[in-house]
Scaffold this motif. Sequence first.
Motif, PDB file in Angstrom:
ATOM      1  N   ALA A   1     -27.607  18.911  -4.752  1.00  0.00           N
ATOM      2  CA  ALA A   1     -27.156  20.084  -5.509  1.00  0.00           C
ATOM      3  C   ALA A   1     -25.993  20.769  -4.795  1.00  0.00           C
ATOM      4  CB  ALA A   1     -28.311  21.059  -5.691  1.00  0.00           C
ATOM      5  N   ALA A   2     -26.070  20.849  -3.462  1.00  0.00           N
ATOM      6  CA  ALA A   2     -24.983  21.446  -2.682  1.00  0.00           C
ATOM      7  C   ALA A   2     -23.718  20.601  -2.776  1.00  0.00           C
ATOM      8  CB  ALA A   2     -25.409  21.612  -1.230  1.00  0.00           C
ATOM      9  N   VAL A   3     -23.879  19.299  -2.705  1.00  0.00           N
ATOM     10  CA  VAL A   3     -22.735  18.396  -2.813  1.00  0.00           C
ATOM     11  C   VAL A   3     -22.097  18.505  -4.195  1.00  0.00           C
ATOM     12  CG1 VAL A   3     -22.005  15.977  -2.787  1.00  0.00           C
ATOM     13  CG2 VAL A   3     -23.616  16.805  -1.067  1.00  0.00           C
ATOM     14  N   ASP A   4     -22.929  18.536  -5.225  1.00  0.00           N
ATOM     15  CA  ASP A   4     -22.411  18.688  -6.583  1.00  0.00           C
ATOM     16  C   ASP A   4     -21.674  20.018  -6.749  1.00  0.00           C
ATOM     17  OD1 ASP A   4     -23.472  16.245  -7.253  1.00  0.00           O
ATOM     18  OD2 ASP A   4     -25.256  17.070  -8.243  1.00  0.00           O
ATOM     19  N   GLY A   5     -22.089  21.033  -5.969  1.00  0.00           N
ATOM     20  CA  GLY A   5     -21.440  22.329  -6.024  1.00  0.00           C
ATOM     21  C   GLY A   5     -20.134  22.395  -5.254  1.00  0.00           C
ATOM     22  N   GLY A   6     -19.826  21.319  -4.521  1.00  0.00           N
ATOM     23  CA  GLY A   6     -18.551  21.260  -3.820  1.00  0.00           C
ATOM     24  C   GLY A   6     -18.621  21.348  -2.313  1.00  0.00           C
ATOM     25  N   ALA A   7     -19.813  21.273  -1.722  1.00  0.00           N
ATOM     26  CA  ALA A   7     -19.945  21.368  -0.269  1.00  0.00           C
ATOM     27  C   ALA A   7     -19.145  20.260   0.423  1.00  0.00           C
ATOM     28  CB  ALA A   7     -21.409  21.280   0.140  1.00  0.00           C
ATOM     29  N   ASP A   8     -18.421  20.628   1.482  1.00  0.00           N
ATOM     30  CA  ASP A   8     -17.688  19.638   2.280  1.00  0.00           C
ATOM     31  C   ASP A   8     -18.596  18.966   3.292  1.00  0.00           C
ATOM     32  OD1 ASP A   8     -14.995  20.155   1.213  1.00  0.00           O
ATOM     33  OD2 ASP A   8     -15.243  22.123   2.127  1.00  0.00           O
ATOM     34  N   SER A   9     -19.646  19.671   3.700  1.00  0.00           N
ATOM     35  CA  SER A   9     -20.629  19.109   4.626  1.00  0.00           C
ATOM     36  C   SER A   9     -21.923  19.890   4.471  1.00  0.00           C
ATOM     37  CB  SER A   9     -20.142  19.172   6.078  1.00  0.00           C
ATOM     38  OG  SER A   9     -20.053  20.514   6.530  1.00  0.00           O
ATOM     39  N   LEU A  10     -22.977  19.381   5.091  1.00  0.00           N
ATOM     40  CA  LEU A  10     -24.280  20.034   5.075  1.00  0.00           C
ATOM     41  C   LEU A  10     -24.770  20.201   6.505  1.00  0.00           C
ATOM     42  CD1 LEU A  10     -25.949  17.810   2.314  1.00  0.00           C
ATOM     43  CD2 LEU A  10     -24.824  20.015   1.975  1.00  0.00           C
ATOM     44  N   SER A  11     -25.457  21.296   6.785  1.00  0.00           N
ATOM     45  CA  SER A  11     -26.124  21.456   8.077  1.00  0.00           C
ATOM     46  C   SER A  11     -27.607  21.667   7.811  1.00  0.00           C
ATOM     47  CB  SER A  11     -25.533  22.624   8.870  1.00  0.00           C
ATOM     48  OG  SER A  11     -25.610  23.850   8.160  1.00  0.00           O
ATOM     49  N   LEU A  12     -28.458  21.016   8.591  1.00  0.00           N
ATOM     50  CA  LEU A  12     -29.890  21.106   8.397  1.00  0.00           C
ATOM     51  C   LEU A  12     -30.622  20.667   9.667  1.00  0.00           C
ATOM     52  CD1 LEU A  12     -31.047  17.960   6.476  1.00  0.00           C
ATOM     53  CD2 LEU A  12     -28.659  18.573   6.349  1.00  0.00           C
ATOM     54  N   ILE A  13     -31.708  21.425   9.926  1.00  0.00           N
ATOM     55  CA  ILE A  13     -32.399  22.336   9.031  1.00  0.00           C
ATOM     56  C   ILE A  13     -32.346  23.785   9.551  1.00  0.00           C
ATOM     57  CG2 ILE A  13     -34.003  20.620   8.123  1.00  0.00           C
ATOM     58  CD1 ILE A  13     -36.100  21.628  10.141  1.00  0.00           C
ATOM     59  N   ASN A  14     -32.622  24.713   8.628  1.00  0.00           N
ATOM     60  CA  ASN A  14     -32.898  26.073   9.025  1.00  0.00           C
ATOM     61  C   ASN A  14     -34.368  26.133   9.480  1.00  0.00           C
ATOM     62  OD1 ASN A  14     -32.662  28.906   9.305  1.00  0.00           O
ATOM     63  ND2 ASN A  14     -31.325  29.027   7.515  1.00  0.00           N
ATOM     64  N   THR A  15     -34.867  27.315   9.787  1.00  0.00           N
ATOM     65  CA  THR A  15     -36.218  27.430  10.319  1.00  0.00           C
ATOM     66  C   THR A  15     -37.299  27.113   9.286  1.00  0.00           C
ATOM     67  OG1 THR A  15     -36.208  29.798   9.808  1.00  0.00           O
ATOM     68  CG2 THR A  15     -35.567  29.152  12.044  1.00  0.00           C
ATOM     69  N   LEU A  16     -38.448  26.696   9.789  1.00  0.00           N
ATOM     70  CA  LEU A  16     -39.635  26.509   8.953  1.00  0.00           C
ATOM     71  C   LEU A  16     -40.401  27.826   8.860  1.00  0.00           C
ATOM     72  CD1 LEU A  16     -40.743  23.160  10.553  1.00  0.00           C
ATOM     73  CD2 LEU A  16     -40.475  23.451   8.102  1.00  0.00           C
ATOM     74  N   SER A  17     -40.957  28.126   7.716  1.00  0.00           N
ATOM     75  CA  SER A  17     -41.746  29.349   7.570  1.00  0.00           C
ATOM     76  C   SER A  17     -43.044  29.251   8.364  1.00  0.00           C
ATOM     77  CB  SER A  17     -42.078  29.603   6.097  1.00  0.00           C
ATOM     78  OG  SER A  17     -40.909  29.899   5.368  1.00  0.00           O
TER      79      SER A  17
END
Length: 305
Positions: free
Chosen positions: A179-195
Amino acid sequence: MDMNVSFGGLDIKNPIMTASGTFGFGLEFAAYGDLSKLGAIVAKGLSLKPREGNPMPRIAETPCGMLNAIGIQNPGVENFITQALPALKRMDVAVIANLYACDAEEFGELAAVLAAEDGVAALEVNVSCPNVKEGGIAFGQDPAQIGKVTEAVKKRAGDKHVMVKLSPNVTDIVTCAKAAVDGGADSLSLINTLSGMAVDIYNRKPRIANVIAGLSGPAIKPVALRCVHQVVQAVDVPVVGIGGIASAEDALEFLLVGAQAVQVGTANFLRPDFAFTLVDEVEALLKEVGAGSLDEFRGSLQLPL
């Protein structure tokens, strides 16, 4: 060994970045090492207006990690631009601004402000923020909202690289990544914190005033590694690995499964010089494991047939 990393128009000296919320604006750590040695500094989360953050207590140590519910305390984007950014521009290090907002329009407005600053190399979009217009559910838990926020930022980011930071608190992180890529993201960073949460059996109260908090540190590394591996296999944009990195071995694990670079976070609290020493340690370990180059090692994991 050539440690330079280039992806999506973002050029950094090496694959070691600092994670947002764990390194201040970078200047706070200048006494512990040469900031220009790092690949990039990801500044703590920025909002349009100053935020006081959550009430105390908002940090609690846990086995192999820590819980935090800081609440994106920050002085606001204008303060960052006038007070911190001029000094950072003299440090010869890539600066990535982390964006916090409560609706897509606000994300776009914040992106436009930062897009005008030549000292900002990229924008990292924190989709773990609550969407106040949709009942407080985090953007990062709804693929449609991830796409909408990414589009809003990308539309107003000018020529800035847009990196979307994904939450692991989802059923399917691959769907969120797409979904982020389809929205135009140039890259992704992961992960954020776990709840997560912690309680005190003696006073019978939560250890965090906000009750629910974000778990980080070595305890989450296996989850982070799994998420990075899955996303690398599923999308065509670069991925930056985050989660529990506390040694050069940890960093190389993320590179081995295909991460372009890594961000180090909780370890900075344990050792303020950690990120600086990690740069040399990663290069030395690459040679020790027989890698001919960083590019040759990256993504070379041999999976079972």
